[in-house]
Scaffold this motif. Sequence first.
Motif, PDB file in Angstrom:
ATOM      1  N   GLU A  12      62.857  69.051  40.594  1.00 61.68           N
ATOM      2  CA  GLU A  12      62.541  69.496  39.236  1.00 61.68           C
ATOM      3  C   GLU A  12      61.059  69.807  39.088  1.00 61.68           C
ATOM      4  O   GLU A  12      60.676  70.765  38.403  1.00 61.68           O
TER       5      GLU A  12
ATOM      6  N   ILE B  83      61.149  61.837  37.543  1.00 65.46           N
ATOM      7  CA  ILE B  83      61.437  63.263  37.697  1.00 65.46           C
ATOM      8  C   ILE B  83      61.654  63.552  39.179  1.00 65.46           C
ATOM      9  O   ILE B  83      60.851  63.129  40.016  1.00 65.46           O
TER      10      ILE B  83
ATOM     11  N   LYS C 119      59.763  73.459  37.852  1.00 65.61           N
ATOM     12  CA  LYS C 119      58.884  73.611  36.687  1.00 65.61           C
ATOM     13  C   LYS C 119      57.620  74.408  37.043  1.00 65.61           C
ATOM     14  O   LYS C 119      57.109  75.183  36.222  1.00 65.61           O
TER      15      LYS C 119
ATOM     16  N   PHE D 190      73.191  68.249  39.911  1.00 62.24           N
ATOM     17  CA  PHE D 190      71.853  68.227  39.335  1.00 62.24           C
ATOM     18  C   PHE D 190      71.617  69.438  38.436  1.00 62.24           C
ATOM     19  O   PHE D 190      71.158  69.306  37.293  1.00 62.24           O
TER      20      PHE D 190
ATOM     21  N   GLU E 263      63.167  60.600  43.037  1.00 62.54           N
ATOM     22  CA  GLU E 263      62.368  60.658  41.813  1.00 62.54           C
ATOM     23  C   GLU E 263      61.003  59.980  41.963  1.00 62.54           C
ATOM     24  O   GLU E 263      60.882  58.949  42.618  1.00 62.54           O
TER      25      GLU E 263
ATOM     26  N   PHE F  39      68.750  74.385  33.405  1.00 59.02           N
ATOM     27  CA  PHE F  39      67.497  75.134  33.333  1.00 59.02           C
ATOM     28  C   PHE F  39      67.742  76.528  32.755  1.00 59.02           C
ATOM     29  O   PHE F  39      68.778  77.141  33.013  1.00 59.02           O
TER      30      PHE F  39
ATOM     31  N   ASN G 101      73.662  69.354  35.193  1.00 62.18           N
ATOM     32  CA  ASN G 101      73.159  68.417  34.196  1.00 62.18           C
ATOM     33  C   ASN G 101      71.860  68.893  33.550  1.00 62.18           C
ATOM     34  O   ASN G 101      71.617  68.651  32.361  1.00 62.18           O
ATOM     35  N   LYS G 102      71.011  69.554  34.327  1.00 64.47           N
ATOM     36  CA  LYS G 102      69.695  69.949  33.823  1.00 64.47           C
ATOM     37  C   LYS G 102      69.742  71.209  32.951  1.00 64.47           C
ATOM     38  O   LYS G 102      68.951  71.366  32.021  1.00 64.47           O
TER      39      LYS G 102
END
Length: 233
Positions: free
Chosen positions: A42, A38, A46, A70, A34, A76, A73-74
């Motif tokens: 990620e 972030i 994005k 990951f 991170e 997207f 949890n995210k």
Amino acid sequence: MVSIVRINTALILCAGFGKRLSPITTKIPKPLLELDNITMLEKCIKLIEKLGIKKIFINTFHLKDQFLEFLKNKKFNLDIQIVDDGERILDTGGGISNMINHFDEENFLVFNPDTLWKPEYSDEIIRMEKMYFAKKIESILLLVNKNKSFDKNLNGDFNLVNNLILKDSNKKFIYIGCQILSKKLFTNQNTKTFSILNIWNNLIDKKKLYGFESKKNFYHLTDLDTFKKLKDL
């Protein structure tokens, strides 16, 4: 969302060991480190989303279960699929070759998530894609002058003259981890494990490897020292 780019599929290379960031990467894969709370992965996703691309393939090997967690949890709002390298790591070229078996599109984007990708890159990638289709080529790399690199220890990879990539003594351009490729380049590969450099060098010999110069400052997660400096920005 109406697609901004013509390409509909992006690949992200996440199978590496990240040895230059050891011992951190013995427990956390480099794409999941991170900066500003972030993960590098990620940030990359994005940017791809901003381009209007909805389909992403991620290859994994080292600590692969963490990528599944990951994505779980995210959540997207994208079609993101993980393609495992298998029993052994396939290197960059082999990893790409393995992933392209999972979609039909002829042309695709490839990202390295160890670059600190920002939304502003979208404009340059859109223009790079326009050049790719206008020139009817099979490969184009996003490059930056090494003077724009945050990590001053990085050496240049190539020279760039009239958007043609050359390998000569004037290596002042760095590949920053985004390229557009055609599936055609992988049809005659006889081995499963190989570097994308094999394809690049073959194209350079034929004067068919193209580059697009980024004007952004380049931040790359090279090693532990660079990681610490980036965290302090």
